[in-house]
Design a protein around this motif. Structure first.
Motif, short mmCIF file in Angstrom:
data_model
loop_
_atom_site.label_atom_id
_atom_site.label_comp_id
_atom_site.label_asym_id
_atom_site.label_seq_id
_atom_site.Cartn_x
_atom_site.Cartn_y
_atom_site.Cartn_z
N THR A 40 -0.47 -32.49 65.87
CA THR A 40 -1.02 -31.26 65.27
C THR A 40 -2.21 -31.53 64.36
N VAL A 41 -2.65 -32.79 64.31
CA VAL A 41 -3.73 -33.18 63.42
C VAL A 41 -5.03 -33.36 64.21
N ALA A 42 -6.09 -32.75 63.73
CA ALA A 42 -7.41 -32.90 64.34
C ALA A 42 -8.27 -33.83 63.49
N ALA A 43 -9.25 -34.44 64.11
CA ALA A 43 -10.11 -35.39 63.39
C ALA A 43 -10.77 -34.74 62.17
N GLY A 44 -11.12 -33.46 62.29
CA GLY A 44 -11.78 -32.77 61.19
C GLY A 44 -10.89 -32.50 60.00
#
Length: 270
Positions: free
Chosen positions: A178-182
């Protein structure tokens, strides 16, 4: 299973976006430039759920240690690293595992030992231990001398509660899927001692996203360990797990303050 039915709601200390590059210190937190932006989030008790190191990025495992007293740093140094290397090798199926650094004891703020030892306070803002840059640097330095460059490396943290259940300040872990690079902001992690900066590296701080899915494990015992991934060089696996200490709203006031030990290791595939 409806995860919402098993979730509590508690504040996660995210960091604010748009603040420039932040800095945080192992000991003198008065010098931190981290700007907190807390958000109340659902945190699922994942005891009994099947989570995996290469899917969510974390797992609770049974792990009995021969260390009788984790406050005995000599015993920990003598016994624990080999146990952790065997554990990670078994869980990850790696060709080699190297423990990096000594065991780190941490204590909830109600404990007189919180802050009395080196780097002994709970981590109170959501973060990832290492960035891609730092992970690659650490893996290269720790790589066994007789081995060529690996095709894959992964960094793991092994976290064990050494105080009785329930834990007043448990660990929350964010599902890596659920984690994005941004959501991850590069920052300077600085190890200081006696007022002097000793060394630093690049870590990551987590900014809020409503899609994040947080988990914790209730009533941890000494014979269990939370293993979670802090970096993986292979994009086909869970990349990293933001994590943070949080206040358990359901913990009785008379419960002893949380004490824990963590140890980090790097796995190699050649």
């Amino acid at each position: 299973m409806d995860l919402g039915d098993a979730a509590m709601r508690a504040a996660i200390n995210y960091v604010a976006r748009g603040q420039g590059r932040m800095r945080y210190f192992a000991n003198d937190s008065r010098r931190d430039t981290v700007v907190l932006a807390p958000e109340v989030m659902a945190i699922t008790d994942s005891r009994g759920l099947a989570t995996g190191l290469d899917r969510e990025g974390f797992a609770l495992v049974k792990h009995c240690s021969a260390v009788a007293d984790f406050a005995d740093s000599e015993a920990v140094a003598r016994v624990y690293p080999a146990e952790i290397e065997r554990l990670i090798a078994e869980l990850a199926g790696a060709d080699a595992v190297v423990v990096t650094g000594a065991g780190v004891l941490r204590f909830a703020e109600r404990s007189a030992q919180s802050g009395a030892l080196d780097n002994s306070r709970p981590a109170r803002f959501a973060h990832v231990d290492v960035s891609d840059v730092a992970a690659a640097q650490f893996a290269d330095r720790a790589r066994p001398a007789d081995r060529a460059a690996p095709r894959r490396t992964a960094h793991y943290n092994v976290w064990r509660a050494i105080s009785p259940a329930p834990q007043d300040v448990p660990l929350a872990l964010c599902d890596a899927r659920t984690v994005a690079a941004g959501d991850l902001l590069p920052a300077d992690a600085i190890f200081d001692r006696d007022g002097a900066d000793v060394w630093s590296f690049e870590g990551l701080l987590a900014a809020h996203l409503p899609a994040h899915r947080w988990h914790w494990f209730s009533d941890l015992t000494r014979d269990e360990a939370i293993v979670f991934k802090t970096n993986d060089s292979d994009a086909g696996h869970a990349h990293c797990v933001p994590h943070v200490a949080f206040d358990n709203p359901d913990c009785p006031a008379e419960a002893p303050p949380r004490a824990s030990i963590e140890m980090r290791a790097i796995a190699y595939w050649f």
